[in-house]
Design a protein around this motif. Structure first.
Motif, PDB file in Angstrom:
ATOM      1  N   LYS A 171      48.580  65.063  18.121  1.00 35.39           N
ATOM      2  CA  LYS A 171      49.381  64.072  18.995  1.00 35.39           C
ATOM      3  C   LYS A 171      50.774  64.376  19.032  1.00 35.39           C
ATOM      4  CE  LYS A 171      45.790  61.693  20.228  1.00 35.39           C
ATOM      5  NZ  LYS A 171      45.146  61.781  21.413  1.00 35.39           N
ATOM      6  N   GLN A 172      51.130  65.816  18.728  1.00 38.85           N
ATOM      7  CA  GLN A 172      52.542  66.489  18.691  1.00 38.85           C
ATOM      8  C   GLN A 172      52.621  67.283  19.939  1.00 38.85           C
ATOM      9  OE1 GLN A 172      53.583  67.847  14.841  1.00 38.85           O
ATOM     10  NE2 GLN A 172      54.300  65.590  14.125  1.00 38.85           N
ATOM     11  N   GLY A 173      52.125  67.058  21.052  1.00 38.75           N
ATOM     12  CA  GLY A 173      52.710  68.074  22.082  1.00 38.75           C
ATOM     13  C   GLY A 173      53.944  67.604  22.480  1.00 38.75           C
ATOM     14  N   LYS A 174      54.642  68.486  23.227  1.00 34.81           N
ATOM     15  CA  LYS A 174      56.152  68.493  23.657  1.00 34.81           C
ATOM     16  C   LYS A 174      56.153  66.992  24.449  1.00 34.81           C
ATOM     17  CE  LYS A 174      57.916  72.169  25.196  1.00 34.81           C
ATOM     18  NZ  LYS A 174      58.281  73.465  26.041  1.00 34.81           N
ATOM     19  N   GLU A 175      57.263  66.239  24.371  1.00 34.55           N
ATOM     20  CA  GLU A 175      57.634  65.058  25.308  1.00 34.55           C
ATOM     21  C   GLU A 175      58.695  65.422  26.058  1.00 34.55           C
ATOM     22  OE1 GLU A 175      55.749  62.311  24.993  1.00 34.55           O
ATOM     23  OE2 GLU A 175      55.019  62.522  22.933  1.00 34.55           O
ATOM     24  N   LEU A 176      59.045  64.429  27.070  1.00 36.02           N
ATOM     25  CA  LEU A 176      59.974  64.586  28.049  1.00 36.02           C
ATOM     26  C   LEU A 176      61.394  65.030  27.676  1.00 36.02           C
ATOM     27  CD1 LEU A 176      58.840  62.179  30.992  1.00 36.02           C
ATOM     28  CD2 LEU A 176      58.458  64.681  30.592  1.00 36.02           C
ATOM     29  N   LYS A 177      61.603  64.484  26.442  1.00 39.04           N
ATOM     30  CA  LYS A 177      62.737  64.675  25.572  1.00 39.04           C
ATOM     31  C   LYS A 177      63.133  66.177  25.432  1.00 39.04           C
ATOM     32  CE  LYS A 177      61.181  63.472  21.177  1.00 39.04           C
ATOM     33  NZ  LYS A 177      61.203  64.751  20.661  1.00 39.04           N
ATOM     34  N   ASP A 178      61.966  66.952  25.354  1.00 37.48           N
ATOM     35  CA  ASP A 178      61.960  68.387  25.105  1.00 37.48           C
ATOM     36  C   ASP A 178      62.364  69.131  26.237  1.00 37.48           C
ATOM     37  OD1 ASP A 178      61.416  68.010  22.348  1.00 37.48           O
ATOM     38  OD2 ASP A 178      59.379  67.619  22.719  1.00 37.48           O
ATOM     39  N   LEU A 179      62.266  68.599  27.465  1.00 38.39           N
ATOM     40  CA  LEU A 179      62.221  69.328  28.726  1.00 38.39           C
ATOM     41  C   LEU A 179      63.648  70.002  28.838  1.00 38.39           C
ATOM     42  CD1 LEU A 179      60.726  69.560  31.388  1.00 38.39           C
ATOM     43  CD2 LEU A 179      62.072  67.621  32.224  1.00 38.39           C
ATOM     44  N   THR A 180      63.722  71.248  29.113  1.00 39.07           N
ATOM     45  CA  THR A 180      64.884  72.174  29.572  1.00 39.07           C
ATOM     46  C   THR A 180      64.977  72.432  31.016  1.00 39.07           C
ATOM     47  OG1 THR A 180      63.445  74.398  29.246  1.00 39.07           O
ATOM     48  CG2 THR A 180      64.423  73.216  27.223  1.00 39.07           C
ATOM     49  N   GLY A 233      53.020  73.173  26.936  1.00 39.04           N
ATOM     50  CA  GLY A 233      52.718  72.377  25.704  1.00 39.04           C
ATOM     51  C   GLY A 233      53.200  70.933  25.787  1.00 39.04           C
ATOM     52  N   TYR A 234      53.158  70.413  26.813  1.00 39.15           N
ATOM     53  CA  TYR A 234      53.714  69.107  27.041  1.00 39.15           C
ATOM     54  C   TYR A 234      52.158  68.299  26.994  1.00 39.15           C
ATOM     55  CZ  TYR A 234      58.445  70.232  28.547  1.00 39.15           C
ATOM     56  OH  TYR A 234      59.602  70.570  28.515  1.00 39.15           O
ATOM     57  N   ARG A 235      52.382  66.944  26.260  1.00 40.00           N
ATOM     58  CA  ARG A 235      51.335  66.194  26.348  1.00 40.00           C
ATOM     59  C   ARG A 235      50.967  65.810  27.623  1.00 40.00           C
ATOM     60  NH1 ARG A 235      52.043  61.207  22.604  1.00 40.00           N
ATOM     61  NH2 ARG A 235      50.012  60.889  23.308  1.00 40.00           N
ATOM     62  N   ARG A 236      49.502  65.268  27.921  1.00 38.21           N
ATOM     63  CA  ARG A 236      49.058  64.813  29.086  1.00 38.21           C
ATOM     64  C   ARG A 236      49.764  63.653  29.646  1.00 38.21           C
ATOM     65  NH1 ARG A 236      43.934  65.107  26.195  1.00 38.21           N
ATOM     66  NH2 ARG A 236      42.715  66.704  26.672  1.00 38.21           N
ATOM     67  N   GLU A 237      50.213  62.835  29.035  1.00 36.71           N
ATOM     68  CA  GLU A 237      50.795  61.562  29.500  1.00 36.71           C
ATOM     69  C   GLU A 237      52.183  62.139  30.084  1.00 36.71           C
ATOM     70  OE1 GLU A 237      51.985  57.052  28.424  1.00 36.71           O
ATOM     71  OE2 GLU A 237      50.914  58.264  27.152  1.00 36.71           O
ATOM     72  N   ALA A 238      52.969  62.925  29.161  1.00 34.24           N
ATOM     73  CA  ALA A 238      54.501  63.446  29.453  1.00 34.24           C
ATOM     74  C   ALA A 238      54.417  64.088  30.629  1.00 34.24           C
ATOM     75  CB  ALA A 238      55.074  64.019  28.294  1.00 34.24           C
ATOM     76  N   ALA A 239      53.151  65.102  30.897  1.00 33.58           N
ATOM     77  CA  ALA A 239      53.183  65.823  31.904  1.00 33.58           C
ATOM     78  C   ALA A 239      53.039  65.320  33.248  1.00 33.58           C
ATOM     79  CB  ALA A 239      52.162  67.110  31.904  1.00 33.58           C
ATOM     80  N   ALA A 240      52.140  64.241  33.317  1.00 38.06           N
ATOM     81  CA  ALA A 240      51.910  63.346  34.582  1.00 38.06           C
ATOM     82  C   ALA A 240      53.081  62.445  34.833  1.00 38.06           C
ATOM     83  CB  ALA A 240      50.703  62.600  34.275  1.00 38.06           C
ATOM     84  N   ARG A 241      53.737  62.076  33.876  1.00 42.96           N
ATOM     85  CA  ARG A 241      54.918  61.067  34.062  1.00 42.96           C
ATOM     86  C   ARG A 241      55.956  62.052  34.884  1.00 42.96           C
ATOM     87  NH1 ARG A 241      56.768  56.136  32.218  1.00 42.96           N
ATOM     88  NH2 ARG A 241      54.898  55.863  31.060  1.00 42.96           N
ATOM     89  N   TYR A 242      56.353  62.961  34.403  1.00 48.20           N
ATOM     90  CA  TYR A 242      57.132  64.013  34.981  1.00 48.20           C
ATOM     91  C   TYR A 242      56.794  64.237  36.174  1.00 48.20           C
ATOM     92  CZ  TYR A 242      60.782  67.337  35.793  1.00 48.20           C
ATOM     93  OH  TYR A 242      61.918  68.216  36.328  1.00 48.20           O
ATOM     94  N   ILE A 268      44.443  58.922  31.239  1.00 50.44           N
ATOM     95  CA  ILE A 268      44.715  60.164  30.635  1.00 50.44           C
ATOM     96  C   ILE A 268      45.326  60.107  29.379  1.00 50.44           C
ATOM     97  CG2 ILE A 268      45.240  61.436  32.890  1.00 50.44           C
ATOM     98  CD1 ILE A 268      48.211  60.938  32.222  1.00 50.44           C
ATOM     99  N   SER A 269      45.580  58.844  29.140  1.00 46.65           N
ATOM    100  CA  SER A 269      45.991  58.595  27.587  1.00 46.65           C
ATOM    101  C   SER A 269      45.101  58.905  26.555  1.00 46.65           C
ATOM    102  CB  SER A 269      46.595  57.266  27.529  1.00 46.65           C
ATOM    103  OG  SER A 269      45.651  56.226  27.439  1.00 46.65           O
ATOM    104  N   THR A 270      43.676  58.733  27.014  1.00 45.72           N
ATOM    105  CA  THR A 270      42.442  58.786  26.102  1.00 45.72           C
ATOM    106  C   THR A 270      41.350  59.885  26.706  1.00 45.72           C
ATOM    107  OG1 THR A 270      41.554  56.831  27.142  1.00 45.72           O
ATOM    108  CG2 THR A 270      42.774  56.662  25.117  1.00 45.72           C
ATOM    109  N   LYS A 271      41.589  60.322  27.904  1.00 47.66           N
ATOM    110  CA  LYS A 271      40.451  60.996  28.573  1.00 47.66           C
ATOM    111  C   LYS A 271      40.914  62.518  28.838  1.00 47.66           C
ATOM    112  CE  LYS A 271      37.783  57.649  28.390  1.00 47.66           C
ATOM    113  NZ  LYS A 271      36.518  57.411  27.253  1.00 47.66           N
ATOM    114  N   SER A 272      40.025  63.178  29.185  1.00 40.40           N
ATOM    115  CA  SER A 272      40.693  64.704  29.632  1.00 40.40           C
ATOM    116  C   SER A 272      40.689  64.595  31.213  1.00 40.40           C
ATOM    117  CB  SER A 272      39.556  65.829  29.266  1.00 40.40           C
ATOM    118  OG  SER A 272      38.495  65.860  29.743  1.00 40.40           O
ATOM    119  N   PHE A 273      41.110  66.027  31.692  1.00 38.57           N
ATOM    120  CA  PHE A 273      40.762  66.159  33.266  1.00 38.57           C
ATOM    121  C   PHE A 273      39.732  66.600  33.891  1.00 38.57           C
ATOM    122  CE2 PHE A 273      45.482  66.031  32.154  1.00 38.57           C
ATOM    123  CZ  PHE A 273      45.953  65.147  33.249  1.00 38.57           C
TER     124      PHE A 273
END
Length: 291
Positions: free
Chosen positions: A150-159, A192-201, A254-259
């Protein structure tokens, strides 16, 4: 366009806008399979205002924080280091590619890009891309590449670089069959962003582009008079109600399932379309608008 057609198309728009399966493709295919006239790019853009209204309400707290911080950052240099202020700027940066390409390719978007053969190809190709990205994300989130679970990148890591890559991925959705959420989420997963972070952005990034496109088409439709306003407004309201429910479900899913269910669906639908077009059952230009 009849009221029944607008009901069905509004349902399709709301159901598919936020899932990585391409709402524009499904609107096009619904019309083709039903023997209706192509609803057209203007109808699609205007009904998307309804689904984006659902995004504005669902993410209202996030959007409120971002707007407040971004506004203050215009005059306060210290605020520019704030995560929410940076997010505001990154959404603007990420919106530039689709804005420029959308205006540049307007004629192609409303014409050649609506060919069902291209739509089917994009459904399959981007389905495979999403599948590969999803598998990489699953490996990363389970501890691959020396990351702990569960250590994929979060939105705080966005450049800024990542924001632009997201933006170019979103611009691919100008082609029916690609999927705005599918393309941007895939790009996020590859980075490298987590599924939830990628979807939210993905949802936040879509707001300026979709609203601008809808308002642009609204002005064009008003001047040209080629939109049936009653059914179109009805479809927009339906898309809003259904879209809100889909966002709530999708973010939990997407918090628990794949695409992968969406991947297999895209590939299967694309293959079916190619078979139908190849065998002459369906014309590649079926239900295209003459206007």
């Amino acid at each position: 366009m009849s009221w029944f057609e607008s009901l069905i198309l509004g349902l399709v728009q709301g159901l598919t806008e936020f899932l990585p399966i391409s709402s524009s493709a499904h609107l096009r295919l619904t019309a083709a399979f039903s023997g209706w006239e192509d609803p057209g790019a203007a109808f699609t853009a205007i009904t998307q205002i309804g689904t984006e209204a659902a995004v504005l309400i669902y993410f209202r707290k996030d959007i409120g924080r971002i707007l407040s911080a971004w506004t203050r950052s215009l005059t306060d240099k210290e605020m520019r280091r704030d995560h929410d202020a940076r997010m505001g700027w990154l959404v603007i940066v990420g919106s530039l590619p689709i804005g420029v390409l959308g205006l540049t390719l307007k004629d192609q978007i409303e014409g050649p890009f609506r060919d069902l053969r291209l739509t089917a190809t994009m459904l399959i190709v981007m389905g495979i891309v999403l599948g590969v990205a999803d598998r990489l994300a699953a490996r990363d989130e389970s501890g691959g590449r020396h990351r702990t679970p569960k250590q994929g990148k979060e939105l705080k890591d966005l450049t800024v670089k990542d924001g632009l890559i997201y933006g170019f991925c979103q611009a691919l959705a100008l082609i029916p069959g690609v999927s705005r959420s599918g393309a941007t989420i895939s790009g996020g997963l590859f980075m490298g962003y987590r599924r939830e972070a990628a979807a939210r952005y993905s949802f936040l990034l879509a707001i300026p582009a979709v609203l601008a496109s809808g308002l642009y088409e609204l002005k064009d439709a008003t001047d040209g008079g080629h939109v049936t306003w009653g059914p179109t407004i009805f479809a927009t309201v339906v898309a809003f109600a259904v879209g809100y429910a889909v966002i709530a479900w999708f973010m939990k899913f997407i918090s628990t399932k794949s695409f992968m269910p969406f991947v297999w669906y895209r590939i299967a639908l694309g293959v079916v379309i190619i078979v139908l077009v190849t065998t002459g059952v369906l014309s590649p230009h079926a239900a295209e608008s003459s206007g």
